[in-house]
Write a protein that holds these residues in place. Structure first.
Motif, short mmCIF file in Angstrom:
data_model
loop_
_atom_site.label_atom_id
_atom_site.label_comp_id
_atom_site.label_asym_id
_atom_site.label_seq_id
_atom_site.Cartn_x
_atom_site.Cartn_y
_atom_site.Cartn_z
N GLN A 99 -29.03 -27.22 17.52
CA GLN A 99 -29.82 -27.92 16.46
C GLN A 99 -30.77 -26.56 16.08
OE1 GLN A 99 -29.95 -31.37 16.50
NE2 GLN A 99 -28.23 -31.12 17.83
N ARG A 100 -30.88 -25.44 16.44
CA ARG A 100 -31.60 -24.56 15.88
C ARG A 100 -30.61 -23.23 15.99
NH1 ARG A 100 -36.68 -26.14 15.85
NH2 ARG A 100 -37.69 -23.98 15.65
N GLU A 101 -31.21 -22.01 15.53
CA GLU A 101 -30.79 -20.78 15.73
C GLU A 101 -31.54 -19.68 15.92
OE1 GLU A 101 -27.62 -19.88 12.67
OE2 GLU A 101 -29.15 -19.20 11.27
N TYR A 102 -31.12 -18.59 16.64
CA TYR A 102 -32.37 -17.61 16.96
C TYR A 102 -32.36 -16.71 15.59
CZ TYR A 102 -34.49 -13.33 18.60
OH TYR A 102 -35.21 -12.18 19.17
N ILE A 103 -33.83 -16.29 15.47
CA ILE A 103 -34.27 -15.35 14.32
C ILE A 103 -34.83 -14.16 14.95
CG2 ILE A 103 -35.53 -15.22 12.16
CD1 ILE A 103 -33.20 -17.15 12.05
N ILE A 154 -25.01 -18.02 16.17
CA ILE A 154 -25.55 -17.90 14.64
C ILE A 154 -24.56 -18.80 13.83
CG2 ILE A 154 -26.55 -16.40 12.81
CD1 ILE A 154 -27.86 -16.20 15.67
N GLN A 155 -25.14 -19.76 13.17
CA GLN A 155 -24.34 -20.47 12.21
C GLN A 155 -24.30 -19.87 10.91
OE1 GLN A 155 -22.27 -23.03 13.55
NE2 GLN A 155 -23.07 -21.88 15.32
N HIS A 156 -25.28 -19.36 10.41
CA HIS A 156 -25.31 -18.92 9.08
C HIS A 156 -24.25 -17.66 8.89
CE1 HIS A 156 -28.84 -21.34 8.50
NE2 HIS A 156 -28.43 -21.48 7.52
N ASP A 176 -30.21 -25.71 9.07
CA ASP A 176 -30.28 -26.49 7.80
C ASP A 176 -28.60 -26.86 7.26
OD1 ASP A 176 -29.34 -24.31 6.99
OD2 ASP A 176 -30.85 -23.80 5.52
N ILE A 177 -27.81 -26.61 8.20
CA ILE A 177 -26.48 -26.81 8.23
C ILE A 177 -25.86 -27.43 9.42
CG2 ILE A 177 -26.02 -25.08 6.18
CD1 ILE A 177 -24.95 -23.36 8.56
#
Length: 391
Positions: free
Chosen positions: A361-365, A383-385, A374-375
């Protein structure tokens, strides 16, 4: 339906608004302000003055030897105007920690806990003994133990967007975050690094949500396990970046059940993590003691020479070994797949377990944050981006 919605139906909206205004005034009245230019100069004094349901605003700055014990219910401590740095300077509440917490609920936001040392060499930034503790946007640096949680079967710990680093006693063996046998531990969007001999994160909790964090040994770190669940329990380990460094004192990255299972349900879900092993000959990604109820490992990226070899029966699928070059230049902090990677889009739906959706639902920054995706999650790893390759 919420409590306020029920009240609106029962009493009508005007009366509800009046009630909320009165309640807000009561809450505002339970406000203490702390700072060198305030009437209350120290956090220790605020701890003596505060009753239940109190908001304590602390002005930014250094508070040296300002230790406290918290037993009141529903306390919120919030840094105002910048960071609040708590430097132990040889002081410790009850000989244990900068703060000792025994509270039905205590929330702390924007505080840095630094330099706790005590006679038994377990000096912690916070010693959490019972109740419910929420830690947001805090750091635990160069204490003997970062955050230490006692055994209390009813206790609940939440950690969000916080940093743990360089916590160790002189002979090592202590951990950045040590969680005892409690009911539930949630750790989200946090950054663990540079443990000395001890673990980055160790939890004996019955239920664990370890989500969207970065746990990396890094140069100079000598972590043992990067993550350990010595007594099993239910552990959802989703969307984390986990790295084993060259100076590790144990080649196992994640350990589960090593000290024996004590909880009625013992399940491990290792989903969409990015795992990096810098040992030239490779270590062991996951070691599970026989006897676990179930183990699922899916959609993980494994940057290192070893394969993810099951050490116990389980569901191991769609995990990919990659070279560090998969992440391109700057991989020390950036573990995105390149957009031209053949693995892009290769994630599968991990499904759900116990009513828990296992999809990211989220990813680490970096550093010490997470953000809502947002995808739709579609890549293996945390990491999905994707990263656009440089020419």
């Amino acid at each position: 339906m919420t409590r306020h919605a029920h009240a609106a139906l029962r009493y009508g909206l005007p009366l509800l608004l009046a009630w909320m205004l009165l309640a807000g005034s009561a809450i505002a009245a339970n406000l203490l302000q702390v700072g060198p230019m305030r009437t209350i100069k120290t956090i220790a004094a605020a701890a003596q003055l505060a009753g239940d349901n109190t908001l304590i605003e602390v002005d930014a700055g250094n508070y040296v030897g300002d230790v406290a014990v918290w037993t009141q219910a529903n306390i919120t401590l919030r840094a105002v105007g910048g960071r609040v740095r708590l430097q132990a300077n040889g002081q410790a509440a009850e000989g244990k920690a900068i703060w000792v917490v025994r509270s039905a609920k205590l929330t702390v936001e924007g505080f840095d806990f630094f330099g706790a040392q005590v006679a038994d060499r377990n000096g912690a930034g916070i010693r959490f003994e019972s109740g419910w503790l929420v830690v947001r946007n805090c750091s635990f640096i160069r204490n003997e133990m970062g955050l230490l949680v006692n055994n209390d079967a009813q206790a609940v710990l939440e950690v969000e967007n916080s940093e743990f680093a360089f916590n160790a006693r002189p002979d090592g063996h202590n951990h950045n975050l040590y969680i005892g046998r409690i009911a539930h531990a949630t750790v989200v969007g946090s950054y663990f690094h540079h443990a000395q001999t001890g673990h980055l994160l160790k939890s004996r909790a019955a239920l664990n949500h370890i989500l969207y964090n970065r746990l990396t040994d890094e140069t100079g770190g000598s972590t043992s396990y990067e993550m350990e669940f010595p007594n099993g329990g239910i552990a959802y380990v989703l969307g984390n970046i986990v790295q084993q460094g060259l100076q590790t004192e144990n080649p196992v990255v994640i350990s589960y059940g090593a000290e024996g299972y004590v909880w009625p349900v013992n399940q491990l879900y290792l989903v969409n993590n990015t795992l990096i092993d810098d040992l030239p000959t490779g270590g062991t990604w996951l070691k599970v003691k026989p006897g676990a109820d179930s183990v699922l490992a899916v959609n993980n990226l494994l940057a290192g020479p070893s394969r993810l070899q099951p050490t116990t029966p389980g569901d191991f699928r769609n995990n990919f070994n990659v070279d560090r070059k998969t992440f391109g230049a700057g991989a020390t902090d950036d573990y995105r797949l390149r957009s031209d990677s053949p693995l892009a889009g290769k994630a599968i739906d991990p499904g759900s377990a116990n009513g828990q959706n296992l999809q990211l639902q989220r990813e680490y920054i970096h550093s010490a944050k997470s953000q809502v995706l947002d995808i739709a999650p579609h890549n293996p790893g945390a990491i999905q981006h994707l990263k656009t390759p440089t020419p």
